[in-house]
Design a protein around this motif. Structure first.
Motif, PDB file in Angstrom:
ATOM      1  N   HIS A  90       5.348   1.466   5.761  1.00 13.24           N
ATOM      2  CA  HIS A  90       4.496   0.013   5.855  1.00 13.24           C
ATOM      3  C   HIS A  90       4.040  -0.510   6.891  1.00 13.24           C
ATOM      4  O   HIS A  90       2.726  -0.814   7.078  1.00 13.24           O
ATOM      5  N   HIS A  91       4.826  -0.603   8.114  1.00  9.37           N
ATOM      6  CA  HIS A  91       4.438  -1.072   9.342  1.00  9.37           C
ATOM      7  C   HIS A  91       3.347   0.087   9.810  1.00  9.37           C
ATOM      8  O   HIS A  91       3.527   1.081   9.892  1.00  9.37           O
ATOM      9  N   PRO A  92       2.386  -0.186  10.757  1.00  8.72           N
ATOM     10  CA  PRO A  92       1.546   0.515  11.603  1.00  8.72           C
ATOM     11  C   PRO A  92       2.395   1.598  12.395  1.00  8.72           C
ATOM     12  O   PRO A  92       3.232   0.895  13.023  1.00  8.72           O
ATOM     13  N   PRO A  93       2.225   2.677  12.135  1.00 11.60           N
ATOM     14  CA  PRO A  93       3.205   3.511  13.024  1.00 11.60           C
ATOM     15  C   PRO A  93       3.189   3.911  14.404  1.00 11.60           C
ATOM     16  O   PRO A  93       3.881   4.580  15.026  1.00 11.60           O
ATOM     17  N   LEU A  94       1.917   3.413  15.099  1.00 15.04           N
ATOM     18  CA  LEU A  94       1.787   3.813  16.408  1.00 15.04           C
ATOM     19  C   LEU A  94       1.871   2.681  17.240  1.00 15.04           C
ATOM     20  O   LEU A  94       1.613   1.489  16.963  1.00 15.04           O
ATOM     21  N   PRO A  95       2.258   2.928  18.440  1.00 17.19           N
ATOM     22  CA  PRO A  95       2.303   1.953  19.514  1.00 17.19           C
ATOM     23  C   PRO A  95       1.306   1.076  19.880  1.00 17.19           C
ATOM     24  O   PRO A  95       0.031   1.644  19.962  1.00 17.19           O
ATOM     25  N   PHE A 116       9.355 -16.345  11.717  1.00 17.06           N
ATOM     26  CA  PHE A 116       8.380 -16.084  12.548  1.00 17.06           C
ATOM     27  C   PHE A 116       8.241 -14.542  13.164  1.00 17.06           C
ATOM     28  O   PHE A 116       7.683 -14.178  14.011  1.00 17.06           O
ATOM     29  N   VAL A 117       9.184 -13.728  12.504  1.00 14.34           N
ATOM     30  CA  VAL A 117       9.136 -12.324  12.789  1.00 14.34           C
ATOM     31  C   VAL A 117       9.109 -11.644  11.868  1.00 14.34           C
ATOM     32  O   VAL A 117       9.720 -11.648  10.725  1.00 14.34           O
ATOM     33  N   ALA A 118       8.293 -10.595  11.931  1.00 14.85           N
ATOM     34  CA  ALA A 118       7.645  -9.596  10.804  1.00 14.85           C
ATOM     35  C   ALA A 118       7.822  -8.064  10.965  1.00 14.85           C
ATOM     36  O   ALA A 118       7.078  -7.223  10.654  1.00 14.85           O
ATOM     37  N   ALA A 119       8.603  -7.857  12.217  1.00 14.01           N
ATOM     38  CA  ALA A 119       8.767  -6.726  12.803  1.00 14.01           C
ATOM     39  C   ALA A 119       9.447  -5.648  12.037  1.00 14.01           C
ATOM     40  O   ALA A 119      10.045  -6.171  10.899  1.00 14.01           O
ATOM     41  N   HIS A 130      -1.971  10.731  -8.411  1.00 17.72           N
ATOM     42  CA  HIS A 130      -0.700  10.098  -7.933  1.00 17.72           C
ATOM     43  C   HIS A 130      -1.288   8.791  -7.413  1.00 17.72           C
ATOM     44  O   HIS A 130      -2.716   8.606  -6.661  1.00 17.72           O
ATOM     45  N   ILE A 131      -0.550   7.827  -7.044  1.00 19.14           N
ATOM     46  CA  ILE A 131      -0.540   6.384  -6.658  1.00 19.14           C
ATOM     47  C   ILE A 131       0.314   5.945  -5.679  1.00 19.14           C
ATOM     48  O   ILE A 131       1.447   6.188  -6.037  1.00 19.14           O
ATOM     49  N   ALA A 132      -0.026   5.807  -4.286  1.00 16.66           N
ATOM     50  CA  ALA A 132       1.136   5.209  -3.426  1.00 16.66           C
ATOM     51  C   ALA A 132       0.790   3.690  -2.967  1.00 16.66           C
ATOM     52  O   ALA A 132      -0.245   3.430  -2.638  1.00 16.66           O
ATOM     53  N   VAL A 133       1.994   3.005  -2.966  1.00 11.94           N
ATOM     54  CA  VAL A 133       1.889   1.783  -2.643  1.00 11.94           C
ATOM     55  C   VAL A 133       2.658   1.564  -1.463  1.00 11.94           C
ATOM     56  O   VAL A 133       3.860   1.687  -1.416  1.00 11.94           O
ATOM     57  N   THR A 134       2.123   1.034  -0.398  1.00 10.98           N
ATOM     58  CA  THR A 134       2.961   0.992   0.810  1.00 10.98           C
ATOM     59  C   THR A 134       3.372  -0.371   1.463  1.00 10.98           C
ATOM     60  O   THR A 134       3.106  -1.026   2.422  1.00 10.98           O
ATOM     61  N   GLY A 135       3.962  -1.108   0.328  1.00 13.82           N
ATOM     62  CA  GLY A 135       4.788  -2.214   0.688  1.00 13.82           C
ATOM     63  C   GLY A 135       4.204  -3.417   0.684  1.00 13.82           C
ATOM     64  O   GLY A 135       2.994  -3.803   0.329  1.00 13.82           O
ATOM     65  N   ASP A 136       4.952  -4.483   0.810  1.00 10.85           N
ATOM     66  CA  ASP A 136       4.538  -6.025   0.564  1.00 10.85           C
ATOM     67  C   ASP A 136       4.010  -6.259  -0.754  1.00 10.85           C
ATOM     68  O   ASP A 136       2.930  -6.860  -0.931  1.00 10.85           O
ATOM     69  N   VAL A 169       6.439   4.052  -3.935  1.00 14.42           N
ATOM     70  CA  VAL A 169       6.279   3.040  -3.267  1.00 14.42           C
ATOM     71  C   VAL A 169       7.353   3.180  -2.114  1.00 14.42           C
ATOM     72  O   VAL A 169       8.365   3.671  -2.031  1.00 14.42           O
ATOM     73  N   VAL A 170       6.946   2.332  -0.951  1.00 15.06           N
ATOM     74  CA  VAL A 170       8.004   2.256   0.090  1.00 15.06           C
ATOM     75  C   VAL A 170       7.704   0.561   0.489  1.00 15.06           C
ATOM     76  O   VAL A 170       6.642   0.012   0.043  1.00 15.06           O
ATOM     77  N   PRO A 171       9.039   0.082   0.648  1.00  9.41           N
ATOM     78  CA  PRO A 171       9.003  -1.465   0.802  1.00  9.41           C
ATOM     79  C   PRO A 171       8.361  -2.002   2.151  1.00  9.41           C
ATOM     80  O   PRO A 171       8.505  -1.385   3.203  1.00  9.41           O
ATOM     81  N   GLY A 172       7.935  -3.185   1.998  1.00 13.52           N
ATOM     82  CA  GLY A 172       7.374  -3.774   3.239  1.00 13.52           C
ATOM     83  C   GLY A 172       8.284  -4.881   3.738  1.00 13.52           C
ATOM     84  O   GLY A 172       9.155  -5.391   2.750  1.00 13.52           O
ATOM     85  N   ASN A 173       8.047  -5.735   4.754  1.00 18.39           N
ATOM     86  CA  ASN A 173       8.841  -6.734   5.350  1.00 18.39           C
ATOM     87  C   ASN A 173       9.114  -7.870   4.388  1.00 18.39           C
ATOM     88  O   ASN A 173       9.949  -8.655   4.353  1.00 18.39           O
ATOM     89  N   HIS A 174       7.994  -8.194   3.451  1.00 19.00           N
ATOM     90  CA  HIS A 174       8.097  -9.325   2.621  1.00 19.00           C
ATOM     91  C   HIS A 174       8.834  -8.788   1.394  1.00 19.00           C
ATOM     92  O   HIS A 174       9.441  -9.782   0.435  1.00 19.00           O
ATOM     93  N   ASP A 175       9.070  -7.665   1.184  1.00 16.45           N
ATOM     94  CA  ASP A 175       9.969  -7.078   0.112  1.00 16.45           C
ATOM     95  C   ASP A 175      11.443  -7.125   0.301  1.00 16.45           C
ATOM     96  O   ASP A 175      12.447  -7.362  -0.536  1.00 16.45           O
TER      97      ASP A 175
END
Length: 309
Positions: A194-199, A161-164, A64-70, A98-104
């Motif tokens: 997509h985003h790093p999951p830890l604080p 200027f925000v990619a949160a 399987h192949i996983a693509v984590t966004g952008d 696939v999961v989407p990223g902020n650029h998607d």
């Protein structure tokens, strides 16, 4: 359960070119993003390198192949169509997740297509027949042999200027229930986001806003692996759960033809996992470019076992 499952993890390919850019798609954020692409990012992210990484990944004979966004850059309808063709060349939707990223999901929808529609076959669960039709819902669950892939959507439209990112209470609550349910099956639970999951893993303007809530769910409910992208860097962190802990693995961009600031050349992960005596064993091979214009090679490998206290 001793079956070995090979999972490839690719992220942040930022496929070019920016086809189909029309005035009706223009807003402040897209205009600034377009300037950023023309002045810098188009010299970093190479479709040719992304294609070479994809070919090398397929040569590893993954299950399987996983693509984590952008996969996209400005969230344009033309980008969604180009990316769909790239995903279809990567594999059948039943073997590519696939999961989407902020650029998607880059900005508010301006009458064009949505990646949640165009890429829907790659973002649907497979636990029941009804999962494979209708709108995409997160978290989705895809059972693949000894593995359960759990896809999250952290991408939300943001100002310039925000990619949160943000998951929201409903998605986090559903994830908690899903992790507990799948934990009872003995499957190797792999969370995709997509985003790093830890604080603290990204600065505030680029971070997951509800990372603390997600980290609490991981610690309480458990998972065997979390995969993410977004920072364009090789990252490995840990979250406590039980004896072994949870590896949180971030991938660099899979299309970087040139080093950019602290971002390395293109690379991706080959993860070979199995469960023995109740424990998940995960071998991580990092493959990619060691030098510009070089061959794609093994860069490192590591057994993902939490270090001692």
């Amino acid at each position: 359960m001793t079956e070995t499952f090979t999972l490839v993890h690719i992220s942040d390919v930022h496929l070019g070119p920016l086809d189909g850019f029309h005035l009706r798609h223009l807003n402040t954020k897209r205009a600034l993003g377009y300037l950023n692409w023309q002045r810098g990012r188009r010299h970093v992210h190479s479709r040719g390198v992304a294609d070479r990484i994809a070919a090398d990944a397929l040569a590893q004979a993954p299950d399987h192949i996983a693509v984590t966004g952008d996969l996209a850059n400005l969230g344009l309808p033309g980008e969604y169509a180009n990316t769909l063709a790239w995903l279809e060349a990567l594999g059948d939707p039943r073997r590519v997740s696939v999961v989407p990223g902020n650029h998607d999901i880059y900005t508010r929808r301006l009458g064009g297509a949505s990646c949640l529609e165009t890429w829907a076959p790659f973002m649907r669960g497979n636990e029941t027949p009804t999962d494979e039709t209708g709108p995409v819902r997160f978290p989705y669950v895809r059972r693949q042999g000894p593995v359960a892939l759990i896809g999250l959507n952290s991408a939300v439209p943001t100002p310039p200027f925000v990619a949160a990112g943000r998951l929201g209470e409903a998605q986090i609550a559903a994830l908690s229930q899903t992790l507990v349910r799948l934990g009872e099956t003995g499957l190797i639970r792999v969370v995709l986001i997509h985003h790093p999951p830890l604080p603290g893993q990204a600065p505030p303007r680029r971070a997951l806003e509800d990372a603390a809530a997600l980290a609490e769910v991981l610690e309480r409910c458990g998972a065997e692996l979390v995969l993410h992208g977004h920072n364009h860097r090789q990252m490995l962190a840990w979250r406590r759960h039980g004896v072994r802990g949870i590896p949180v693995l971030g991938a660099a961009s899979a299309s970087a033809a040139a080093a950019h600031k602290a971002e390395p050349l293109a690379r991706y992960h080959v993860l070979r996992m199995r469960r023995e005596s109740g424990l998940a064993h995960i071998d991580c091979e990092i493959r990619g470019l060691a030098e510009t214009e070089g061959e794609i090679v093994r860069l490192a490998r590591e057994d993902l076992v939490m270090p001692g206290r």
